[in-house]
Design an enzyme around this catalytic site. Structure first.
Site, PDB file in Angstrom:
ATOM      1  N   SER A  95       0.842  -1.193   0.000  1.00 15.00           N
ATOM      2  CA  SER A  95       0.000   0.000   0.000  1.00 15.00           C
ATOM      3  C   SER A  95       0.876   1.241   0.000  1.00 15.00           C
ATOM      4  O   SER A  95       1.654   1.475   0.929  1.00 15.00           O
ATOM      5  CB  SER A  95      -0.908   0.010   1.232  1.00 15.00           C
ATOM      6  N   HIS A 131      -1.292  -1.274  -4.267  1.00 16.09           N
ATOM      7  CA  HIS A 131      -2.547  -0.873  -3.628  1.00 16.09           C
ATOM      8  C   HIS A 131      -2.540   0.643  -3.436  1.00 16.09           C
ATOM      9  O   HIS A 131      -1.636   1.201  -2.817  1.00 16.09           O
ATOM     10  CB  HIS A 131      -2.656  -1.601  -2.286  1.00 16.09           C
ATOM     11  N   ASP A 181      -4.574   3.859  -2.051  1.00 16.07           N
ATOM     12  CA  ASP A 181      -5.635   4.267  -1.122  1.00 16.07           C
ATOM     13  C   ASP A 181      -6.097   5.687  -1.420  1.00 16.07           C
ATOM     14  O   ASP A 181      -5.382   6.647  -1.158  1.00 16.07           O
ATOM     15  CB  ASP A 181      -5.118   4.201   0.318  1.00 16.07           C
ATOM     16  N   MET A 226      -8.473   8.616  -0.449  1.00 13.56           N
ATOM     17  CA  MET A 226      -9.255   9.090   0.709  1.00 13.56           C
ATOM     18  C   MET A 226      -9.689  10.526   0.476  1.00 13.56           C
ATOM     19  O   MET A 226      -8.895  11.341  -0.013  1.00 13.56           O
ATOM     20  CB  MET A 226      -8.389   9.030   1.971  1.00 13.56           C
ATOM     21  N   HIS A 229      -8.333   1.453  -4.022  1.00 11.64           N
ATOM     22  CA  HIS A 229      -9.248   1.310  -2.879  1.00 11.64           C
ATOM     23  C   HIS A 229      -9.889   2.672  -2.627  1.00 11.64           C
ATOM     24  O   HIS A 229      -9.235   3.579  -2.112  1.00 11.64           O
ATOM     25  CB  HIS A 229      -8.412   0.815  -1.681  1.00 11.64           C
ATOM     26  N   MET A 271     -11.889   5.098  -0.732  1.00 10.44           N
ATOM     27  CA  MET A 271     -12.472   5.449   0.573  1.00 10.44           C
ATOM     28  C   MET A 271     -13.014   6.863   0.451  1.00 10.44           C
ATOM     29  O   MET A 271     -12.453   7.824   0.981  1.00 10.44           O
ATOM     30  CB  MET A 271     -11.407   5.332   1.666  1.00 10.44           C
ATOM     31  N   MET A 309     -11.806  -5.181   5.664  1.00  8.87           N
ATOM     32  CA  MET A 309     -10.942  -4.235   6.374  1.00  8.87           C
ATOM     33  C   MET A 309     -10.639  -4.794   7.761  1.00  8.87           C
ATOM     34  O   MET A 309     -11.544  -5.163   8.509  1.00  8.87           O
ATOM     35  CB  MET A 309     -11.622  -2.870   6.512  1.00  8.87           C
ATOM     36  N   ASP A 347      -6.773  -5.935   4.566  1.00 12.20           N
ATOM     37  CA  ASP A 347      -6.068  -4.650   4.526  1.00 12.20           C
ATOM     38  C   ASP A 347      -6.101  -4.013   5.915  1.00 12.20           C
ATOM     39  O   ASP A 347      -7.175  -3.714   6.441  1.00 12.20           O
ATOM     40  CB  ASP A 347      -6.789  -3.750   3.501  1.00 12.20           C
TER      41      ASP A 347
END
Ligand code: DX5
Ligand code: ZN
Length: 233
Positions: free
Chosen positions: A8, A33, A35, A37, A66, A68, A137, A175
């Site tokens: 990640s 990965h 992330d 956000m 991913h 979020m 998660m 994760d």
């Protein structure tokens, strides 16, 4: 199929992302990965489509994005265009999850769906056939370096049974708080893809960190019963 290790980027040095990606690529990462956000769904902000598009130009690893964010439906096209291979949305943000997963596949991406630690498995039961990946998660999303939530292991185990029965090709991903100490157990319980941020980018030798995770994972995977088969026969 074997297991996959997905570093990640959240725990990488954001001042030299291309070099960090190069490092884990040479170290044997299977996926990257990413992330995303938005500061609303989770209390942190990271990066979006323009950064992913730039990184796409310097990496050939599969991009595991991913999301979020509070409103992923409005961003699916743009993340697909930016270079996502896997697009994972949170069930908590998708009132029409069936439609969302269909749209992700129509965009040419693999469709992933994620469950927060407090979200019951039942939230994916009606759409599991539309999922290429389910992300359990194992921390509350938002930050790297948090402690693994032990209770999530039981959700993973139950999800493995559900997936074997209904959608055996679906990959199960974990994760948060994943490291050498629990990698083997998570694979035994049913995970196929291990996301690890601080465990890899927090170490100076990323190749060694990936190798350690992989050897724990491979050992557990070779001992795992073939999916969907009963050993009682
Ligand atoms: C957390 C992110 C994770 C994070 C994991 O919200 O989804 O991908 O980077 O970090 P570690 O592996 O350090 O727990
Ligand atoms: Zn993540």
């Amino acid at each position: 199929m074997g297991t996959k290790i997905a570093p990640s980027l959240l725990s990488a040095d954001f001042g030299k992302l291309a070099a960090e990606i190069d490092d884990v690529t040479r170290g044997g990462a299977d996926w990257l990965h990413l992330d995303v956000m938005d500061g609303h769904f989770v209390p942190n902000l990271t990066f979006g489509q323009p950064v992913i598009k730039s990184l796409r130009a310097v990496s050939s690893l599969p991009f595991d994005v991913h999301l979020m964010v509070e409103d992923p439906d409005s961003m699916l096209e743009s993340f697909a265009a930016a270079g996502a291979d896997w697009l994972t949305v949170h069930v908590e943000t998708c009132p029409h999850l069936h439609r969302t997963l269909e749209r992700i596949r129509k965009l040419g991406c693999k469709a992933g769906v994620s469950l927060n630690p407090a979200t019951p498995l039942a939230q994916v039961e009606e759409v599991i056939e539309l999922a290429d990946l389910i992300l359990v998660m194992t921390v509350n999303p938002g930050f790297g370096g948090q402690e693994f939530i032990a209770r999530a292991a039981s959700k993973l185990e139950r999800l493995r049974r559900l997936s074997d029965e209904r959608q055996p090709e679906c990959l199960l991903q974990v994760d948060g708080g994943v490291g050498e100490q629990n990698a083997g157990r998570l694979i035994t319980l049913g995970a196929d893809v291990l996301v690890a941020g601080s465990e890899i980018f927090g170490k100076s030798d990323r190749e060694e960190a990936i190798r350690r995770l992989r050897s724990a994972a491979d050992l557990a995977y070779s001992a795992r019963r073939p999916s969907g088969r009963d050993n009682g026969a």
